[in-house]
Scaffold this motif. Structure first.
Motif, PDB file in Angstrom:
ATOM      1  N   LEU A 190      -7.539  48.695 -34.207  1.00 40.03           N
ATOM      2  CA  LEU A 190      -6.594  47.681 -34.682  1.00 40.03           C
ATOM      3  C   LEU A 190      -5.694  48.246 -35.778  1.00 40.03           C
ATOM      4  CD1 LEU A 190      -8.792  44.450 -34.941  1.00 40.03           C
ATOM      5  CD2 LEU A 190      -6.771  44.758 -33.495  1.00 40.03           C
TER       6      LEU A 190
ATOM      7  N   GLN B  33       7.674  35.487 -36.586  1.00 39.59           N
ATOM      8  CA  GLN B  33       6.207  35.545 -36.617  1.00 39.59           C
ATOM      9  C   GLN B  33       5.610  34.533 -35.646  1.00 39.59           C
ATOM     10  OE1 GLN B  33       5.745  35.401 -41.125  1.00 39.59           O
ATOM     11  NE2 GLN B  33       3.784  36.319 -40.575  1.00 39.59           N
TER      12      GLN B  33
ATOM     13  N   TRP C 280     -19.886  42.084 -40.308  1.00 45.54           N
ATOM     14  CA  TRP C 280     -19.866  40.715 -39.765  1.00 45.54           C
ATOM     15  C   TRP C 280     -20.440  40.698 -38.351  1.00 45.54           C
ATOM     16  CZ3 TRP C 280     -17.539  38.159 -35.684  1.00 45.54           C
ATOM     17  CH2 TRP C 280     -17.443  36.758 -35.775  1.00 45.54           C
TER      18      TRP C 280
ATOM     19  N   LEU D 268     -17.310  31.417 -37.647  1.00 48.97           N
ATOM     20  CA  LEU D 268     -16.817  32.481 -38.529  1.00 48.97           C
ATOM     21  C   LEU D 268     -17.754  32.674 -39.716  1.00 48.97           C
ATOM     22  CD1 LEU D 268     -14.319  34.344 -39.118  1.00 48.97           C
ATOM     23  CD2 LEU D 268     -13.439  32.463 -40.500  1.00 48.97           C
ATOM     24  N   ASN D 269     -18.218  31.553 -40.279  1.00 46.99           N
ATOM     25  CA  ASN D 269     -19.047  31.636 -41.479  1.00 46.99           C
ATOM     26  C   ASN D 269     -20.526  31.713 -41.129  1.00 46.99           C
ATOM     27  OD1 ASN D 269     -16.840  31.624 -43.244  1.00 46.99           O
ATOM     28  ND2 ASN D 269     -16.627  29.417 -42.965  1.00 46.99           N
ATOM     29  N   PHE D 270     -21.328  31.910 -42.153  1.00 53.31           N
ATOM     30  CA  PHE D 270     -22.761  32.058 -41.964  1.00 53.31           C
ATOM     31  C   PHE D 270     -23.507  30.861 -42.532  1.00 53.31           C
ATOM     32  CE2 PHE D 270     -21.060  36.288 -41.854  1.00 53.31           C
ATOM     33  CZ  PHE D 270     -21.820  36.949 -40.907  1.00 53.31           C
TER      34      PHE D 270
ATOM     35  N   LEU E  38     -15.448  43.759 -40.898  1.00 58.74           N
ATOM     36  CA  LEU E  38     -15.656  43.409 -39.487  1.00 58.74           C
ATOM     37  C   LEU E  38     -16.956  43.974 -38.930  1.00 58.74           C
ATOM     38  CD1 LEU E  38     -14.722  42.244 -36.764  1.00 58.74           C
ATOM     39  CD2 LEU E  38     -13.363  44.314 -36.411  1.00 58.74           C
TER      40      LEU E  38
ATOM     41  N   SER F 196     -15.568  35.427 -45.372  1.00 55.39           N
ATOM     42  CA  SER F 196     -16.797  34.825 -44.855  1.00 55.39           C
ATOM     43  C   SER F 196     -18.015  35.691 -45.199  1.00 55.39           C
ATOM     44  CB  SER F 196     -16.644  34.658 -43.339  1.00 55.39           C
ATOM     45  OG  SER F 196     -17.862  34.799 -42.681  1.00 55.39           O
TER      46      SER F 196
ATOM     47  N   TYR G  92       2.622  51.681 -42.447  1.00 50.46           N
ATOM     48  CA  TYR G  92       1.662  52.270 -41.510  1.00 50.46           C
ATOM     49  C   TYR G  92       1.761  51.449 -40.234  1.00 50.46           C
ATOM     50  CZ  TYR G  92      -0.697  48.100 -42.761  1.00 50.46           C
ATOM     51  OH  TYR G  92      -0.937  46.785 -42.974  1.00 50.46           O
TER      52      TYR G  92
ATOM     53  N   SER H 256      -5.684  47.772 -38.917  1.00 48.27           N
ATOM     54  CA  SER H 256      -5.184  46.713 -39.805  1.00 48.27           C
ATOM     55  C   SER H 256      -5.538  47.031 -41.242  1.00 48.27           C
ATOM     56  CB  SER H 256      -5.820  45.375 -39.442  1.00 48.27           C
ATOM     57  OG  SER H 256      -5.357  44.948 -38.193  1.00 48.27           O
ATOM     58  N   ASN H 257      -4.654  46.587 -42.108  1.00 49.06           N
ATOM     59  CA  ASN H 257      -4.807  46.815 -43.532  1.00 49.06           C
ATOM     60  C   ASN H 257      -5.040  45.451 -44.181  1.00 49.06           C
ATOM     61  OD1 ASN H 257      -4.474  47.563 -46.188  1.00 49.06           O
ATOM     62  ND2 ASN H 257      -2.873  49.050 -45.703  1.00 49.06           N
TER      63      ASN H 257
ATOM     64  N   LEU I 283      -5.964  54.416 -40.505  1.00 52.95           N
ATOM     65  CA  LEU I 283      -6.282  54.149 -41.905  1.00 52.95           C
ATOM     66  C   LEU I 283      -7.730  54.545 -42.173  1.00 52.95           C
ATOM     67  CD1 LEU I 283      -4.665  50.613 -42.084  1.00 52.95           C
ATOM     68  CD2 LEU I 283      -3.976  52.538 -43.518  1.00 52.95           C
TER      69      LEU I 283
ATOM     70  N   GLU J  37     -10.059  36.567 -43.188  1.00 52.55           N
ATOM     71  CA  GLU J  37     -11.046  35.478 -43.148  1.00 52.55           C
ATOM     72  C   GLU J  37     -12.460  36.021 -42.969  1.00 52.55           C
ATOM     73  OE1 GLU J  37     -10.516  32.376 -43.946  1.00 52.55           O
ATOM     74  OE2 GLU J  37      -8.449  32.993 -44.324  1.00 52.55           O
ATOM     75  N   ILE J  38     -12.590  37.058 -42.169  1.00 51.77           N
ATOM     76  CA  ILE J  38     -13.918  37.661 -41.956  1.00 51.77           C
ATOM     77  C   ILE J  38     -14.419  38.295 -43.254  1.00 51.77           C
ATOM     78  CG2 ILE J  38     -14.990  39.682 -40.836  1.00 51.77           C
ATOM     79  CD1 ILE J  38     -13.700  38.691 -38.212  1.00 51.77           C
TER      80      ILE J  38
ATOM     81  N   THR K  88      -2.569  41.989 -46.951  1.00 53.44           N
ATOM     82  CA  THR K  88      -1.898  40.690 -46.858  1.00 53.44           C
ATOM     83  C   THR K  88      -2.424  39.939 -45.641  1.00 53.44           C
ATOM     84  OG1 THR K  88      -0.027  41.448 -45.531  1.00 53.44           O
ATOM     85  CG2 THR K  88       0.215  41.590 -47.931  1.00 53.44           C
TER      86      THR K  88
ATOM     87  N   GLU L 131      -0.757  38.100 -43.661  1.00 51.09           N
ATOM     88  CA  GLU L 131       0.137  38.117 -42.495  1.00 51.09           C
ATOM     89  C   GLU L 131      -0.134  39.283 -41.564  1.00 51.09           C
ATOM     90  OE1 GLU L 131       4.272  38.292 -43.641  1.00 51.09           O
ATOM     91  OE2 GLU L 131       4.191  40.450 -43.982  1.00 51.09           O
ATOM     92  N   VAL L 132      -0.622  40.395 -42.094  1.00 55.60           N
ATOM     93  CA  VAL L 132      -0.908  41.527 -41.207  1.00 55.60           C
ATOM     94  C   VAL L 132      -2.384  41.605 -40.803  1.00 55.60           C
ATOM     95  CG1 VAL L 132       1.071  42.897 -41.957  1.00 55.60           C
ATOM     96  CG2 VAL L 132      -1.144  43.201 -43.101  1.00 55.60           C
ATOM     97  N   ALA L 133      -3.248  40.828 -41.435  1.00 57.09           N
ATOM     98  CA  ALA L 133      -4.676  40.892 -41.111  1.00 57.09           C
ATOM     99  C   ALA L 133      -5.308  39.502 -41.247  1.00 57.09           C
ATOM    100  CB  ALA L 133      -5.380  41.890 -42.033  1.00 57.09           C
ATOM    101  N   PRO L 134      -4.801  38.513 -40.494  1.00 55.50           N
ATOM    102  CA  PRO L 134      -5.261  37.138 -40.730  1.00 55.50           C
ATOM    103  C   PRO L 134      -6.754  36.953 -40.491  1.00 55.50           C
ATOM    104  CG  PRO L 134      -3.916  37.294 -38.717  1.00 55.50           C
ATOM    105  CD  PRO L 134      -3.786  38.604 -39.428  1.00 55.50           C
ATOM    106  N   ILE L 135      -7.209  37.302 -39.313  1.00 63.00           N
ATOM    107  CA  ILE L 135      -8.621  37.046 -39.012  1.00 63.00           C
ATOM    108  C   ILE L 135      -9.517  37.989 -39.807  1.00 63.00           C
ATOM    109  CG2 ILE L 135      -8.648  38.535 -36.957  1.00 63.00           C
ATOM    110  CD1 ILE L 135     -10.394  35.214 -36.934  1.00 63.00           C
ATOM    111  N   LEU L 136      -9.035  39.199 -40.060  1.00 67.20           N
ATOM    112  CA  LEU L 136      -9.857  40.152 -40.819  1.00 67.20           C
ATOM    113  C   LEU L 136      -9.971  39.735 -42.282  1.00 67.20           C
ATOM    114  CD1 LEU L 136      -8.624  43.483 -39.180  1.00 67.20           C
ATOM    115  CD2 LEU L 136     -10.752  42.246 -38.735  1.00 67.20           C
TER     116      LEU L 136
ATOM    117  N   VAL M  17      -3.069  41.013 -35.621  1.00 64.46           N
ATOM    118  CA  VAL M  17      -1.691  41.477 -35.482  1.00 64.46           C
ATOM    119  C   VAL M  17      -1.703  42.837 -34.783  1.00 64.46           C
ATOM    120  CG1 VAL M  17       0.312  42.255 -36.808  1.00 64.46           C
ATOM    121  CG2 VAL M  17      -0.913  40.186 -37.484  1.00 64.46           C
TER     122      VAL M  17
END
Lengths: 453, 453
Positions: free
Chosen positions: B60, A403, B318, A5-7, B315, B79, A43, B62-63, A265, B75-76, B66, B68-73, A31
């Protein structure tokens, strides 16, 4: 995910195969906001035609700041703004759009920011050059979006000078409370200049009484803005547009088709009723971008903005609107509203004690408590402080279980001003693939998952 | 286009065939910003891997507000911010990223706005609650981006209180001029709090002398921000990163990978060197969105922003960065810089009199005049006012011919502060498919098209 994930420093290129693995991992771990059971935010659920428009707009990589680099996209933005202005203000007798000014902007918070800058320009045009003087105050409702406070911070008004006005039980601003707040501010030597109203409040879906607010604002020359980011969608529905009565008297209006219409979005529009106001409030006339000796500079949108670059967010909405027509949106919005009413009826008619209504269906929102057997019966009007404290813990725990199980995503929150502890706020921003049957099944699953709480 | 551009009331749905026709018309009538001859703006030419990331992120929907609605995004985004922070500030001895705070934001103007809000929070924390007091002043260079002035307007500082500082012949801010401007402001009873420097100025590509500016700012506790929207890309190049010397002493930094790296619009990063500053400056803690009793709320990015909704712009960067590695960007940036040097050399070595250098190659910018035969020889140091007036008319006319012929798109503008009438500003934001051969051919075509002007 096959790729760190990181660089690291001196990051090496990875193969396209590894990249594909990583991309799949990103998708798998995201999600599913387009799933019908994602009812957590305002949304969700992308309209596929609009998605095609978004993809085309990304591939074109056009910036809608000057006509010369985005000719057709500039015209499409203007055409879409004219359509929304007609919905908001009503069209002229000959079918043309009424006078208006506006922009597509990245989100409702920035839309509200624009409205506040326009209002400041009217109240205090010297602010643009010399800064925001002290003594100005603005108003929004207790139930309005938090961006009003953040915008007050941004424009140098200060959050304390964005005064919150009381709401009734349904969450709509009380005109008499606004009138009293304005009078109190004036008595304290302040200058009221802006009122941010709401069409479809975030939590309760409440519609403020726009005509009555316009009457109050008119007395003191207070700019009336309507944040219709969520509930502005009622304008496309013959059945529901009465909720917007009086909105045509507002000075400015915003709406996010990325909410109830499912446009990807971001897709947010801010409009003012007076042509030329965006330019007056925001222009700086940078000579390397908006030179008068270029072709077609009178069509440039850029200097009316507070951004320099703006991706085209109008194309996707334009494309989907052409495809679905007014009737397509009307059907969608009516379905969302009716599903909220359905859930409200299920809760109210429940005889098991598992459900209690927190806030009735307004817009496409409905609020309710799930009541585990040990807390039944629960009645908010007669509940003891202990029962309130216990019910407040249920939604966070049940949401956590849902969840983890990958079941529905539904938000929850308390509304202290209305004395409501944590309840589920179910919203229906993606009604395309949702139905009464699915929602009834959802409630059954919630009951099964929460019975031991 | 088969489908009317504008809308009627009661707009009917159209068929998918008509929609396809309309979409093709939109594409056909759009400027090819990915064409190598689009050298009109500081963005162009989409990186195809990044475009795939953009498309995935739109699908996706995704917003990134938060976790909870965008966990990996989420983190990205973190990163990617850590990677850029390491480039900006240097990494720690153990290879980890230095302390930082930051966000992806919709464009460089909004990035600059964030930096000014952070600076205000340090200089005047009461502004958040009670409003911007009078008496504060900020500085940017004569050649800086116009968004500095617009941001001063937005935050309630006022455009007049964003003081422009003189530049040298190369367009870089003069530290002694900044020092004098700060002293003059203090003598007038004002409080200097912010200096907006530039890495790669819009027109000339100039890099301000960051170390010297940091020395000046340190004396009066003035926040130093570096707008590297365009020229920050030099950080990825061993050959060019010396241009950024001293940037690690800035308090905040912004960079738009949607410019020189060709990431699809919009992809802008703003960073501060101090963790926690974005939250302190911007948070409001809206209880329906950032409830402490939800899971993983400590990872939420949303309350640090001035937007509520934010599409994932991390994303795409990345993905492309993983695929190209540091060396891929380095090669791209070095190529862009070298092409600008090539055009400079062609102009300087020209013996026909058709070309005259207006501003030398800096970053990936170069400025020159095309001199039609009747105006030869043209020498800016000895030109008469009449010759200046005549040469100023050439670029607009030649650009118009090139636009109509569908040839290269190149911007032009005057720089009155440096006594330069309208010249062509050639920029190379899309060097992937460009080459010395193509640029030499372009100059030949310009000569052929402009000879009778």
């Amino acid at each position: 995910m096959g790729v760190p994930l990181n660089f690291r420093s001196g990051e090496s290129p990875i193969s396209i195969n590894n990249l594909t693995t990583a991309m799949n991992a990103v998708l798998d771990n995201s999600v599913r906001s387009s799933h019908p059971m994602f009812m957590n935010q305002l949304y969700a659920g992308v309209d596929p035609i609009a998605l095609a428009g978004e993809w085309a707009s990304s591939a074109l990589n056009s910036n809608v700041h000057t006509f010369e680099v985005a000719p057709i996209l500039t015209e499409i933005e203007r055409s879409m703004l004219a359509k929304i202005a007609s919905l908001w203000l009503g069209e002229n007798a000959d079918g043309s759009a009424p006078d208006h000014d506006g922009l597509f902007v990245p989100g409702g918070s920035i839309a509200n920011l624009y409205s506040m800058i326009l209002a400041r320009e009217r109240a205090c045009p010297e602010a643009k050059k010399t800064g925001m003087p002290q003594g100005y105050v603005a108003f929004c409702s207790e139930q309005s979006h938090y961006s009003y406070k953040k915008c007050a911070h941004m424009i140098g008004l200060g959050m304390d000078n964005m005064i919150k006005v009381d709401c009734g039980k349904n969450g709509a601003m009380l005109p008499e409370a606004l009138e009293a707040a304005i009078a109190a501010a004036k008595a304290a030597g302040k200058t009221p200049f802006y009122c941010g109203a709401t069409a479809g409040s975030t939590v309760l879906g409440a519609y403020d009484p726009f005509a009555a607010l316009a009457d109050v604002c008119a007395k003191d020359n207070v700019w009336l803005h309507v944040d219709g980011a969520w509930g502005g969608a009622a304008l496309v529905s013959k059945q529901h547009k009465h909720l917007m009565n009086g909105v045509e008297r507002a000075d400015s209006f915003c709406w996010n088709p990325h909410k109830l219409l499912g446009i990807p979005l971001q897709c947010s529009i801010v409009l003012s009723r007076h042509a030329g106001e965006f330019m007056a409030a925001n222009s700086y006339k940078a000579d390397y971008l908006f030179q008068p000796d270029k072709n077609n500079t009178e069509a440039d949108l850029g200097d009316r903005t507070i951004q320099c670059g703006r991706k085209s967010d109008a194309l996707k909405l334009w494309l989907a609107w052409k495809y679905r027509g007014d009737e397509g949106w009307e059907k969608l919005v009516d379905h969302a509203f009716s599903l909220a009413k359905f859930v409200e009826a299920e809760v109210v008619q429940d005889t098991t004690g598992a459900w209690a209504l927190a806030t009735p269906a307004q817009c496409a929102n409905v609020g309710f408590w799930y009541v585990p057997p040990r807390l039944r019966p629960f009645n908010k009007d007669t509940a003891t402080p202990e029962q309130f404290a216990e019910i407040a813990k249920v939604a966070p725990k049940l949401k956590d279980r849902m969840q983890r199980a990958g079941d529905a995503m539904i938000g929850f929150q308390p509304v202290p001003a209305l004395n409501l502890p944590n309840f589920f706020r179910l919203v229906l921003p993606n009604p395309r693939h949702n139905s009464e049957t699915k929602l009834r099944e959802l409630m059954k699953r919630m009951d099964a998952m929460g019975a031991d709480l």
